[in-house]
Write a protein that holds these residues in place. Structure first.
Motif, short mmCIF file in Angstrom:
data_model
loop_
_atom_site.label_atom_id
_atom_site.label_comp_id
_atom_site.label_asym_id
_atom_site.label_seq_id
_atom_site.Cartn_x
_atom_site.Cartn_y
_atom_site.Cartn_z
N GLU A 154 0.85 -1.19 0.00
CA GLU A 154 0.00 0.00 0.00
C GLU A 154 0.89 1.25 0.00
O GLU A 154 2.09 1.17 0.21
CB GLU A 154 -0.91 0.01 1.23
CG GLU A 154 -0.15 -0.07 2.55
CD GLU A 154 -1.09 -0.19 3.73
OE1 GLU A 154 -2.27 0.15 3.58
OE2 GLU A 154 -0.63 -0.60 4.82
N ARG A 155 0.27 2.39 -0.25
CA ARG A 155 1.02 3.64 -0.29
C ARG A 155 1.23 4.14 1.14
O ARG A 155 0.28 4.32 1.90
CB ARG A 155 0.26 4.68 -1.11
CG ARG A 155 1.12 5.83 -1.60
CD ARG A 155 0.45 6.50 -2.78
NE ARG A 155 1.29 7.53 -3.35
CZ ARG A 155 1.13 8.83 -3.14
NH1 ARG A 155 0.16 9.23 -2.35
NH2 ARG A 155 1.91 9.71 -3.71
N ILE A 156 2.51 4.34 1.50
CA ILE A 156 2.86 4.70 2.87
C ILE A 156 3.52 6.07 2.89
O ILE A 156 4.42 6.34 2.09
CB ILE A 156 3.83 3.66 3.48
CG1 ILE A 156 3.21 2.26 3.41
CG2 ILE A 156 4.18 4.02 4.91
CD1 ILE A 156 4.22 1.18 3.73
N LEU A 161 5.97 8.25 8.88
CA LEU A 161 6.27 7.00 9.59
C LEU A 161 7.63 7.08 10.27
O LEU A 161 7.79 6.68 11.43
CB LEU A 161 6.23 5.82 8.60
CG LEU A 161 6.44 4.42 9.17
CD1 LEU A 161 5.66 3.39 8.35
CD2 LEU A 161 7.92 4.02 9.18
N ALA A 190 6.38 9.23 -0.35
CA ALA A 190 5.59 8.01 -0.15
C ALA A 190 6.23 6.84 -0.90
O ALA A 190 6.85 7.02 -1.94
CB ALA A 190 4.16 8.22 -0.64
N GLU A 195 3.22 -1.54 5.53
CA GLU A 195 3.51 -0.60 6.61
C GLU A 195 4.11 -1.27 7.84
O GLU A 195 5.11 -0.80 8.40
CB GLU A 195 2.26 0.17 7.02
CG GLU A 195 2.53 1.21 8.09
CD GLU A 195 1.35 2.11 8.37
OE1 GLU A 195 1.41 2.89 9.34
OE2 GLU A 195 0.35 2.02 7.61
N ARG A 199 7.89 -0.62 9.34
CA ARG A 199 8.13 -0.24 10.74
C ARG A 199 9.09 -1.21 11.41
O ARG A 199 10.00 -0.79 12.14
CB ARG A 199 6.81 -0.20 11.51
CG ARG A 199 5.94 0.99 11.21
CD ARG A 199 4.75 1.07 12.14
NE ARG A 199 3.89 2.20 11.80
CZ ARG A 199 4.08 3.43 12.23
NH1 ARG A 199 5.10 3.69 13.04
NH2 ARG A 199 3.26 4.40 11.89
#
Length: 309
Positions: A154-156, A161, A190, A195, A199
């Motif tokens: 997905e687009r992060i 973040l 991005a 995600e 992280r």
């Protein structure tokens, strides 16, 4: 004898000679292949008779031989890594277990004060937590490296973040007396990735940095062409070039006695997750400084998506 008959006989003789030559060459190639397969020689097939189809066949056989040799080398390397991993796992699990059992015996046998009892219980609890962390890391790595493990792309918002994650490490850096030089872009960058995996990668790298850094730390993030790049640079005078080559190996630790609290799996987990996200994680040593670099694709097909629309 007519000219036609002469041509026919000559053609037939040439074809017969060529056929016999092919048969001799095939026998010679068969013998070469037998000697190679029996390890009597390491020499590959050679064709002395000029024939494009025969040369193509020999080329494909040699290519297959190379693939077999590579597969055998990979198998031996995997077996060696597995043996080393098992030895390291055994050591890492046995150490806290031995300590736990020892203190339990003290609690059962020795006449101890309430203060000593609380101290022993605290030690047992800490050793149990370490054992739990080791097993959790081992399970996570096994899960990540399985072919069934899938990530959600997905687009992060990477800049956000990273900011959130770095804030969570403020106290740990402060306890070590380190004020990292953090350089984040002013614009939103991005990436397309998972995600939770991103992280975990960033956290593992920061944990490694906090644990081993002994001097200035520089953390940079930005866009480089069609990639987003995160680099973490810290002083690492105790590392050698051979250490850096092994940093991402399973259970490898710079602490040769394996007496530290780490499982040796953090960087390996990060590397596996980056591979799953079609990214890269590399390490280089320059002038006593270790540089870790993560690179993620900015878009599903590699097209840049550096700003929110």
């Amino acid at each position: 004898m007519s000219i036609i008959t002469f041509i026919s006989v000559t053609t037939a003789a040439l074809l017969l000679a060529h056929l016999m030559g092919l048969r001799r060459e095939l026998r010679r190639m068969t013998e070469q292949l037998r000697q190679y397969n029996e390890r009597a020689t390491g020499k590959k097939l050679e064709v002395t008779l000029f024939d494009r189809r025969l040369e193509a066949l020999a080329g494909q056989i040699n290519r297959q031989s190379n693939l077999i040799v590579e597969a055998e080398a990979n198998r031996r390397r995997t077996e060696n890594e597995l043996r080393q991993a098992i030895a390291n796992i055994s050591h890492d699990i046995r150490t806290p277990l031995t300590s736990i059992l020892g203190y339990i015996q003290l609690l059962e046998v020795e006449p101890i004060t309430s203060e000593e009892k609380l101290e022993y219980l605290e030690i047992v609890k800490n050793r149990t937590k370490r054992l739990q962390a080791l097993l959790n890391d081992f399970f996570e790595l096994s899960l990540i490296e399985s072919s069934d493990y899938q990530l959600k792309t997905e687009r992060i918002a990477m800049t956000v973040l990273l900011s959130d994650t770095l804030v969570g490490f403020y106290d740990q850096f402060n306890e070590r007396g380190i004020t990292p030089d953090i350089r984040l872009p002013g614009e939103a960058v991005a990436v397309y990735a998972d995600e939770s995996a991103v992280r975990r990668v960033v956290e593992n790298l920061l944990i490694n940095t906090v644990k081993h850094a002994s001097g200035p730390v520089t953390i940079c993030f930005g866009q480089q062409g069609t990639l987003a790049e995160l680099s973490i640079v810290n002083e690492a005078k105790e590392l050698s070039a051979s250490d850096v080559r092994l940093l991402f190996d399973r259970f490898y630790t710079v602490d040769r006695t394996r007496s530290g609290q780490g499982s040796g799996l953090g960087l390996s987990i990060a590397k596996s997750l980056m591979n799953k996200m079609n990214g890269t994680l590399t390490a280089e040593l320059h002038g006593g400084n270790l540089t870790m670099v993560c690179r993620w694709p900015l878009g599903p097909q590699g097209e840049p998506h550096s700003h929110y629309r």
